[in-house]
Design a protein around this motif. Structure first.
Motif, PDB file in Angstrom:
ATOM      1  N   PRO A   1      47.830  58.166  31.716  1.00  0.00           N
ATOM      2  CA  PRO A   1      47.374  58.391  33.094  1.00  0.00           C
ATOM      3  C   PRO A   1      45.872  58.512  33.256  1.00  0.00           C
ATOM      4  N   ASP A   2      45.171  58.900  32.177  1.00  0.00           N
ATOM      5  CA  ASP A   2      43.727  59.100  32.271  1.00  0.00           C
ATOM      6  C   ASP A   2      42.939  57.933  31.683  1.00  0.00           C
ATOM      7  N   GLN A   3      43.610  56.785  31.490  1.00  0.00           N
ATOM      8  CA  GLN A   3      42.932  55.616  30.929  1.00  0.00           C
ATOM      9  C   GLN A   3      43.058  54.432  31.888  1.00  0.00           C
ATOM     10  N   GLY A   4      41.961  53.661  31.996  1.00  0.00           N
ATOM     11  CA  GLY A   4      41.940  52.559  32.948  1.00  0.00           C
ATOM     12  C   GLY A   4      41.474  51.251  32.340  1.00  0.00           C
ATOM     13  N   VAL A   5      41.770  50.160  33.053  1.00  0.00           N
ATOM     14  CA  VAL A   5      41.367  48.805  32.674  1.00  0.00           C
ATOM     15  C   VAL A   5      40.409  48.277  33.734  1.00  0.00           C
ATOM     16  N   LEU A   6      39.272  47.746  33.297  1.00  0.00           N
ATOM     17  CA  LEU A   6      38.336  47.071  34.192  1.00  0.00           C
ATOM     18  C   LEU A   6      38.451  45.573  33.936  1.00  0.00           C
ATOM     19  N   PHE A   7      38.653  44.792  34.997  1.00  0.00           N
ATOM     20  CA  PHE A   7      38.701  43.332  34.844  1.00  0.00           C
ATOM     21  C   PHE A   7      37.639  42.707  35.740  1.00  0.00           C
ATOM     22  N   HIS A   8      37.051  41.606  35.262  1.00  0.00           N
ATOM     23  CA  HIS A   8      35.940  41.016  36.017  1.00  0.00           C
ATOM     24  C   HIS A   8      35.768  39.544  35.680  1.00  0.00           C
ATOM     25  N   CYS A   9      34.988  38.871  36.556  1.00  0.00           N
ATOM     26  CA  CYS A   9      34.521  37.520  36.246  1.00  0.00           C
ATOM     27  C   CYS A   9      33.009  37.535  36.468  1.00  0.00           C
ATOM     28  N   THR A  10      32.431  36.558  37.171  1.00  0.00           N
ATOM     29  CA  THR A  10      30.990  36.573  37.388  1.00  0.00           C
ATOM     30  C   THR A  10      30.622  37.255  38.705  1.00  0.00           C
ATOM     31  N   ALA A  11      31.227  36.790  39.803  1.00  0.00           N
ATOM     32  CA  ALA A  11      30.951  37.397  41.114  1.00  0.00           C
ATOM     33  C   ALA A  11      32.006  38.429  41.499  1.00  0.00           C
ATOM     34  N   GLY A  12      33.090  38.516  40.712  1.00  0.00           N
ATOM     35  CA  GLY A  12      34.163  39.446  41.053  1.00  0.00           C
ATOM     36  C   GLY A  12      34.878  39.037  42.326  1.00  0.00           C
ATOM     37  N   LYS A  13      34.952  37.725  42.567  1.00  0.00           N
ATOM     38  CA  LYS A  13      35.407  37.225  43.856  1.00  0.00           C
ATOM     39  C   LYS A  13      36.655  36.368  43.781  1.00  0.00           C
ATOM     40  N   ASP A  14      36.672  35.396  42.880  1.00  0.00           N
ATOM     41  CA  ASP A  14      37.754  34.403  42.862  1.00  0.00           C
ATOM     42  C   ASP A  14      38.796  34.692  41.788  1.00  0.00           C
ATOM     43  N   ARG A  15      38.433  34.519  40.522  1.00  0.00           N
ATOM     44  CA  ARG A  15      39.377  34.839  39.444  1.00  0.00           C
ATOM     45  C   ARG A  15      39.793  36.304  39.514  1.00  0.00           C
ATOM     46  N   THR A  16      38.803  37.164  39.771  1.00  0.00           N
ATOM     47  CA  THR A  16      39.077  38.597  39.922  1.00  0.00           C
ATOM     48  C   THR A  16      39.786  38.872  41.246  1.00  0.00           C
ATOM     49  N   GLY A  17      39.387  38.166  42.294  1.00  0.00           N
ATOM     50  CA  GLY A  17      40.009  38.358  43.607  1.00  0.00           C
ATOM     51  C   GLY A  17      41.485  38.030  43.597  1.00  0.00           C
ATOM     52  N   PHE A  18      41.841  36.913  42.943  1.00  0.00           N
ATOM     53  CA  PHE A  18      43.258  36.569  42.843  1.00  0.00           C
ATOM     54  C   PHE A  18      43.987  37.561  41.940  1.00  0.00           C
ATOM     55  N   GLY A  19      43.319  38.007  40.864  1.00  0.00           N
ATOM     56  CA  GLY A  19      43.927  39.001  39.977  1.00  0.00           C
ATOM     57  C   GLY A  19      44.235  40.298  40.706  1.00  0.00           C
ATOM     58  N   ALA A  20      43.304  40.736  41.563  1.00  0.00           N
ATOM     59  CA  ALA A  20      43.526  41.958  42.349  1.00  0.00           C
ATOM     60  C   ALA A  20      44.658  41.753  43.346  1.00  0.00           C
ATOM     61  N   ALA A  21      44.693  40.575  43.979  1.00  0.00           N
ATOM     62  CA  ALA A  21      45.776  40.265  44.932  1.00  0.00           C
ATOM     63  C   ALA A  21      47.123  40.269  44.226  1.00  0.00           C
ATOM     64  N   LEU A  22      47.145  39.750  43.002  1.00  0.00           N
ATOM     65  CA  LEU A  22      48.372  39.727  42.203  1.00  0.00           C
ATOM     66  C   LEU A  22      48.856  41.144  41.904  1.00  0.00           C
ATOM     67  N   ILE A  23      47.941  42.015  41.475  1.00  0.00           N
ATOM     68  CA  ILE A  23      48.310  43.401  41.170  1.00  0.00           C
ATOM     69  C   ILE A  23      48.888  44.090  42.405  1.00  0.00           C
ATOM     70  N   LEU A  24      48.191  43.971  43.524  1.00  0.00           N
ATOM     71  CA  LEU A  24      48.640  44.644  44.746  1.00  0.00           C
ATOM     72  C   LEU A  24      49.970  44.066  45.241  1.00  0.00           C
ATOM     73  N   ALA A  25      50.161  42.763  45.068  1.00  0.00           N
ATOM     74  CA  ALA A  25      51.443  42.156  45.448  1.00  0.00           C
ATOM     75  C   ALA A  25      52.571  42.678  44.570  1.00  0.00           C
ATOM     76  N   MET A  26      52.299  42.834  43.275  1.00  0.00           N
ATOM     77  CA  MET A  26      53.294  43.382  42.356  1.00  0.00           C
ATOM     78  C   MET A  26      53.663  44.817  42.729  1.00  0.00           C
ATOM     79  N   LEU A  27      52.707  45.522  43.339  1.00  0.00           N
ATOM     80  CA  LEU A  27      52.940  46.910  43.728  1.00  0.00           C
ATOM     81  C   LEU A  27      53.490  47.009  45.149  1.00  0.00           C
ATOM     82  N   ASP A  28      53.846  45.844  45.727  1.00  0.00           N
ATOM     83  CA  ASP A  28      54.495  45.781  47.036  1.00  0.00           C
ATOM     84  C   ASP A  28      53.587  46.263  48.167  1.00  0.00           C
ATOM     85  N   VAL A  29      52.288  45.995  48.025  1.00  0.00           N
ATOM     86  CA  VAL A  29      51.326  46.271  49.096  1.00  0.00           C
ATOM     87  C   VAL A  29      51.373  45.093  50.070  1.00  0.00           C
ATOM     88  N   ASP A  30      51.239  45.366  51.363  1.00  0.00           N
ATOM     89  CA  ASP A  30      51.392  44.299  52.364  1.00  0.00           C
ATOM     90  C   ASP A  30      50.224  43.314  52.337  1.00  0.00           C
TER      91      ASP A  30
END
Length: 262
Positions: free
Chosen positions: A143-172
């Motif tokens: 619970p006290d450990q985290g993962v940081l993920f990134h690309c260059t601008a944090g926009k596209d590869r990272t943006g889709f990755g964030a959208a994927l995580i939130l979709a998996m967590l059933d966020v609208d």
């Protein structure tokens, strides 16, 4: 509620995915998964701050060329994982430098961006990379450990990755889009610097327009990914199970790890 934006001197667009509420009324946990732009210029204070924040793994979505040009600054105690989203020889690239070279060669920037977002879903290599990313997150059990993920601008590869995580967590979808578009506020200074440099170098109006389109998070780009998911897999659930090969147990475990009841 804790702040999502993690203020750093040497990195932009670094944001915790915690605090969002899903359709079941649960909240995404803070300090478990953090998205960001390049971290090659972290100061020692930045690195120590991220260590104290609990970051134990850093996942780099960039290409080897991007990584070689600007290696990640090291965060104490954190494991660095190189996980490029696109194959090195793949025609489609999300690297800003490559995209700008394509614009300079006369290709339409917005069309290029939409193709990038289609390939996140269609390319077998990209699907496998995102599946590996999910596996890394499934191993992040403390619970006290985290993962940081990134690309260059944090926009596209990272943006889709964030959208994927939130979709998996059933966020609208509206909340997922809100998280995606926030990059535009976080990267205002960087975008302005790029445009100023291009103007000083005598860039054409077409080139300046291309820089704007490449460097912004646009609703139509992310919509292209979800439209492709719908076309290829029916819905997000089909994509997760057939496209990424995740089991129902994987999804259940993922939600247990990353959500909580307030």
């Amino acid at each position: 509620m804790a702040e999502r934006i993690i203020p750093l001197t040497g990195a932009a667009n670094v944001r915790d995915l915690g605090g969002y509420q899903n359709k079941a009324g649960q909240f995404v946990r803070f300090k478990k998964v953090v998205r960001g732009a390049a971290i090659s210029d972290l100061t020692a204070e930045d690195a120590n701050h991220l260590e104290a924040y609990g970051i134990v793994k850093v996942v780099d979505f960039r290409s080897s060329k991007e990584q070689e040009k600007a290696p990640d600054a090291l965060i104490p105690q954190a494991e660095n994982i190189f996980l490029p989203i696109f194959q090195e020889n793949q025609k489609v690239s999300a690297a800003p430098k490559t995209l700008m070279e394509q614009v300079e060669a006369g290709l339409d920037a917005a069309q290029q961006m939409r193709e990038v977002y289609r390939q996140f879903v269609q390319a077998a290599y990209s699907r496998q990379a995102y599946r590996q990313f999910v596996d890394i997150l499934l191993e992040n059990e403390q619970p006290d450990q985290g993962v940081l993920f990134h690309c260059t601008a944090g926009k596209d590869r990272t943006g889709f990755g964030a959208a994927l995580i939130l979709a998996m967590l059933d966020v609208d979808q509206e909340t997922i889009l809100q998280n995606y578009l926030e990059t535009n506020q976080q990267m205002v200074t960087k975008r302005a610097e790029m445009l100023q440099q291009a103007q000083q170098a005598g860039a054409s109006e077409a080139m300046l327009k291309g820089i704007q389109e490449v460097m912004q998070a646009d609703q139509s780009y992310l919509a292209e990914s979800f439209a492709t998911i719908g076309k290829e897999y029916g819905d997000v659930s089909g994509y997760l199970q057939k496209g990424l090969g995740l089991s129902k147990r994987d999804l259940t475990d993922f939600r247990k790890l990353y959500t909580m009841v307030d």
